[in-house]
Scaffold this active site. Structure first.
Site, PDB file in Angstrom:
ATOM      1  N   ARG A   1       4.459   3.333   3.248  1.00 15.65           N
ATOM      2  CA  ARG A   1       5.455   2.910   2.266  1.00 15.65           C
ATOM      3  C   ARG A   1       5.223   3.733   0.999  1.00 15.65           C
ATOM      4  O   ARG A   1       4.074   3.964   0.594  1.00 15.65           O
ATOM      5  CB  ARG A   1       5.335   1.421   1.934  1.00 15.65           C
ATOM      6  CG  ARG A   1       5.924   0.499   2.985  1.00 15.65           C
ATOM      7  CD  ARG A   1       7.457   0.592   3.056  1.00 15.65           C
ATOM      8  NE  ARG A   1       8.023  -0.288   4.073  1.00 15.65           N
ATOM      9  CZ  ARG A   1       8.264   0.048   5.337  1.00 15.65           C
ATOM     10  NH1 ARG A   1       7.971   1.270   5.762  1.00 15.65           N
ATOM     11  NH2 ARG A   1       8.809  -0.808   6.168  1.00 15.65           N
TER      12      ARG A   1
ATOM     13  N   ASP B   1       6.787  10.852   4.310  1.00 13.20           N
ATOM     14  CA  ASP B   1       7.973  10.362   5.020  1.00 13.20           C
ATOM     15  C   ASP B   1       8.610   9.223   4.235  1.00 13.20           C
ATOM     16  O   ASP B   1       9.691   8.758   4.562  1.00 13.20           O
ATOM     17  CB  ASP B   1       7.588   9.879   6.428  1.00 13.20           C
ATOM     18  CG  ASP B   1       8.813   9.471   7.243  1.00 13.20           C
ATOM     19  OD1 ASP B   1       9.745  10.293   7.345  1.00 13.20           O
ATOM     20  OD2 ASP B   1       8.846   8.333   7.746  1.00 13.20           O
TER      21      ASP B   1
ATOM     22  N   ASP C   1     -10.453  -0.100   6.471  1.00 13.93           N
ATOM     23  CA  ASP C   1      -9.536  -1.225   6.658  1.00 13.93           C
ATOM     24  C   ASP C   1     -10.233  -2.476   6.144  1.00 13.93           C
ATOM     25  O   ASP C   1     -11.463  -2.587   6.229  1.00 13.93           O
ATOM     26  CB  ASP C   1      -9.164  -1.389   8.151  1.00 13.93           C
ATOM     27  CG  ASP C   1      -7.928  -2.263   8.334  1.00 13.93           C
ATOM     28  OD1 ASP C   1      -7.951  -3.434   7.915  1.00 13.93           O
ATOM     29  OD2 ASP C   1      -6.935  -1.764   8.882  1.00 13.93           O
TER      30      ASP C   1
HETATM   31  P1  NAD Z   1      -0.310  -3.299  10.951  1.00 14.89           P
HETATM   32  O1  NAD Z   1      -0.041  -4.597  10.268  1.00 14.89           O
HETATM   33  O2  NAD Z   1      -0.517  -3.271  12.424  1.00 14.89           O
HETATM   34  O3  NAD Z   1      -1.587  -2.599  10.275  1.00 14.89           O
HETATM   35  C1  NAD Z   1      -1.781  -2.520   8.893  1.00 14.89           C
HETATM   36  C2  NAD Z   1      -3.286  -2.426   8.670  1.00 14.89           C
HETATM   37  O4  NAD Z   1      -3.510  -2.201   7.270  1.00 14.89           O
HETATM   38  C3  NAD Z   1      -4.049  -3.698   9.053  1.00 14.89           C
HETATM   39  O5  NAD Z   1      -5.115  -3.382   9.922  1.00 14.89           O
HETATM   40  C4  NAD Z   1      -4.548  -4.238   7.716  1.00 14.89           C
HETATM   41  O6  NAD Z   1      -5.802  -4.906   7.813  1.00 14.89           O
HETATM   42  C5  NAD Z   1      -4.661  -2.953   6.912  1.00 14.89           C
HETATM   43  N1  NAD Z   1      -4.695  -3.162   5.463  1.00 14.89           N
HETATM   44  C6  NAD Z   1      -4.002  -4.058   4.728  1.00 14.89           C
HETATM   45  N2  NAD Z   1      -4.341  -3.938   3.432  1.00 14.89           N
HETATM   46  C7  NAD Z   1      -5.260  -2.940   3.356  1.00 14.89           C
HETATM   47  C8  NAD Z   1      -6.000  -2.358   2.303  1.00 14.89           C
HETATM   48  N3  NAD Z   1      -5.854  -2.789   1.043  1.00 14.89           N
HETATM   49  N4  NAD Z   1      -6.862  -1.355   2.584  1.00 14.89           N
HETATM   50  C9  NAD Z   1      -7.028  -0.930   3.861  1.00 14.89           C
HETATM   51  N5  NAD Z   1      -6.356  -1.454   4.912  1.00 14.89           N
HETATM   52  C10 NAD Z   1      -5.485  -2.445   4.652  1.00 14.89           C
HETATM   53  O7  NAD Z   1       0.887  -2.335  10.528  1.00 14.89           O
HETATM   54  P2  NAD Z   1       1.410  -1.036  11.324  1.00 14.89           P
HETATM   55  O8  NAD Z   1       2.399  -1.454  12.358  1.00 14.89           O
HETATM   56  O9  NAD Z   1       0.274  -0.186  11.704  1.00 14.89           O
HETATM   57  O10 NAD Z   1       2.252  -0.340  10.148  1.00 14.89           O
HETATM   58  C11 NAD Z   1       1.623   0.170   8.976  1.00 14.89           C
HETATM   59  C12 NAD Z   1       2.693   0.404   7.935  1.00 14.89           C
HETATM   60  O11 NAD Z   1       3.526   1.511   8.363  1.00 14.89           O
HETATM   61  C13 NAD Z   1       3.703  -0.764   7.809  1.00 14.89           C
HETATM   62  O12 NAD Z   1       3.243  -1.722   6.930  1.00 14.89           O
HETATM   63  C14 NAD Z   1       4.966  -0.089   7.313  1.00 14.89           C
HETATM   64  O13 NAD Z   1       4.961  -0.192   5.894  1.00 14.89           O
HETATM   65  C15 NAD Z   1       4.791   1.363   7.747  1.00 14.89           C
HETATM   66  N6  NAD Z   1       5.814   1.817   8.695  1.00 14.89           N
HETATM   67  C16 NAD Z   1       6.493   2.955   8.424  1.00 14.89           C
HETATM   68  C17 NAD Z   1       7.465   3.430   9.307  1.00 14.89           C
HETATM   69  C18 NAD Z   1       8.229   4.712   9.059  1.00 14.89           C
HETATM   70  O14 NAD Z   1       9.263   4.954   9.715  1.00 14.89           O
HETATM   71  N7  NAD Z   1       7.788   5.577   8.161  1.00 14.89           N
HETATM   72  C19 NAD Z   1       7.737   2.703  10.471  1.00 14.89           C
HETATM   73  C20 NAD Z   1       7.000   1.532  10.738  1.00 14.89           C
HETATM   74  C21 NAD Z   1       6.045   1.096   9.845  1.00 14.89           C
END
Ligand code: NAD
Length: 336
Positions: free
Chosen positions: A236, A260, A176
């Site tokens: 995503r 997914d 991260d």
């Molecule tokens: P969050 O913001 O809590 O966590 C994202 C993490 O990614 C953060 O800790 C950030 O520092 C890290 N990050 C950002 N850029 C990075 C990089 N280049 N390399 C490594 N780490 C990096 O988000 P979350 O709530 O855990 O959600 C994560 C993702 O899941 C969301 O952004 C969304 O796109 C996806 N999501 C998908 C569904 C689904 O139904 N499939 C549902 C909700 C969210």
């Protein structure tokens, strides 16, 4: 407030109506099945807020149309906000809000369901048994205990996945930009991405889609993965270069793939297209692999998550109406 809801499904309506009733019926929701595009943005005329979902596009042209017709708030009913041009929103004075954490456990549990299904070929066993085929050849899995799981992005969802996989007795590696000390304290080892890819038997993606993370899994990074490793993406679609993943599956570099989300999911997911000819050849190729499991962006889809999405969306709209600020605003700095 008058709110135009785009990409409405019957369940969106049920949960948003219930949340609105619980909040004293403050708002008037108008539900549109149409996806939000430049052509459909005008449907929001008369509404001060719009409520889009993950495959709705709030790009610059759409936001300009919104300002022309009087929309001041974009209240996303999702955590991800890659589909909104935040710089244009700021320039135009449109507030953008989201639902940052509706149920990280819902997404984490679906991720683990994909890992377990792929490993033990549950998707194949289900079909076989129904055909009267009880042979086990081709269904061989591996013990998760002792395996290395690489979690890319340890935000809310990544941490929940790490916790579950630690419970299976896995060694959990993580990468991260901002390591979380609480996650490290659970026993997760933060390592550079290169090392995570080289050492993990399972790589699972949980970071947002940004210009920096787009195609973070491509031919080069697949080449750095342990041969035959499992790759899971519930984050995503744009994080994975799908064509490179297909090459990786063909060569055996990727042993299992769980998706997914998909780069071009906008034309497919959330719709019943059964009986129609699939026009997306890349997606069609993915479906030919026995070691690929695709679900249609359903990781979030639990009753708890839909309740939280609806409640937070209504709270965002109410706060904006009362104070001019939403509870969970997203600003262009989020992309920095
Ligand atoms: P969050 O913001 O809590 O966590 C994202 C993490 O990614 C953060 O800790 C950030 O520092 C890290 N990050 C950002 N850029 C990075 C990089 N280049 N390399 C490594 N780490 C990096 O988000 P979350 O709530 O855990 O959600 C994560 C993702 O899941 C969301 O952004 C969304 O796109 C996806 N999501 C998908 C569904 C689904 O139904 N499939 C549902 C909700 C969210």
């Amino acid at each position: 407030m008058d709110v135009a809801v785009f990409s409405t499904k019957p369940y969106d309506r049920r949960f948003l109506d219930a949340a609105n009733v619980a909040a004293g019926n403050r708002h008037r929701f108008t539900y549109f099945e149409a996806r939000l595009t430049h052509a459909t943005a005008v449907l929001a005329k008369g509404a001060a807020a719009v409520c889009p979902f993950v495959n709705d596009q709030a790009d610059e042209a759409v936001l300009e149309e919104f300002t022309r017709i009087g929309v001041r708030l974009v209240a996303l009913r999702s955590a991800g906000f890659n589909n909104v041009d935040l710089a244009a929103a700021r320039r135009l004075g449109v507030t953008v809000a989201r639902v940052p954490a509706y149920s990280p456990d819902a997404v984490a549990e679906h991720t683990v369901a994909m890992i377990l299904s792929l490993n033990r070929a549950i998707h194949r066993a289900y079909a076989r048994v129904r055909e009267g085929n009880f042979a086990l050849e081709g269904l061989l899995g591996f013990d998760l205990k002792g395996r290395a799981v690489g979690v890319v992005g340890t935000g809310r969802i990544g941490v929940a996945v790490a916790r579950i996989m630690l419970g299976f007795g896995c060694r959990v590696l993580a990468h991260d930009l901002a390591p979380d000390p609480a996650c490290a304290a659970m026993g997760v080892a933060y390592v550079p991405l290169k090392e995570l890819l080289a050492e993990s038997d399972i790589v699972t993606l949980h970071c947002p889609l940004t210009p920096q993370t787009r195609h973070m899994i491509d031919a080069a990074t697949i080449g750095r993965m342990k041969r035959g490793a499992m790759l899971v993406n519930t984050s995503r679609g744009g994080l994975v270069d799908t064509r490179a993943a297909i090459d990786g599956l063909k060569s055996g570099a990727i042993g299992h793939l769980g998706l997914d989300v998909y780069e071009e999911e906008g034309d497919l997911f959330f719709q019943d297209l059964s009986g129609q000819v699939l026009q997306d050849d890349v997606f069609a190729r993915l479906l030919t692999f026995p070691n690929v499991l695709v679900t249609g962006h359903q990781a979030f889809f639990t009753a708890e998550a839909l309740t939280a999405i609806a409640d937070t969306t209504v709270a965002n709209i109410t706060a904006f109406e009362q104070t001019g600020r939403a509870v969970h605003e997203v600003s262009v700095e989020k992309l920095a």
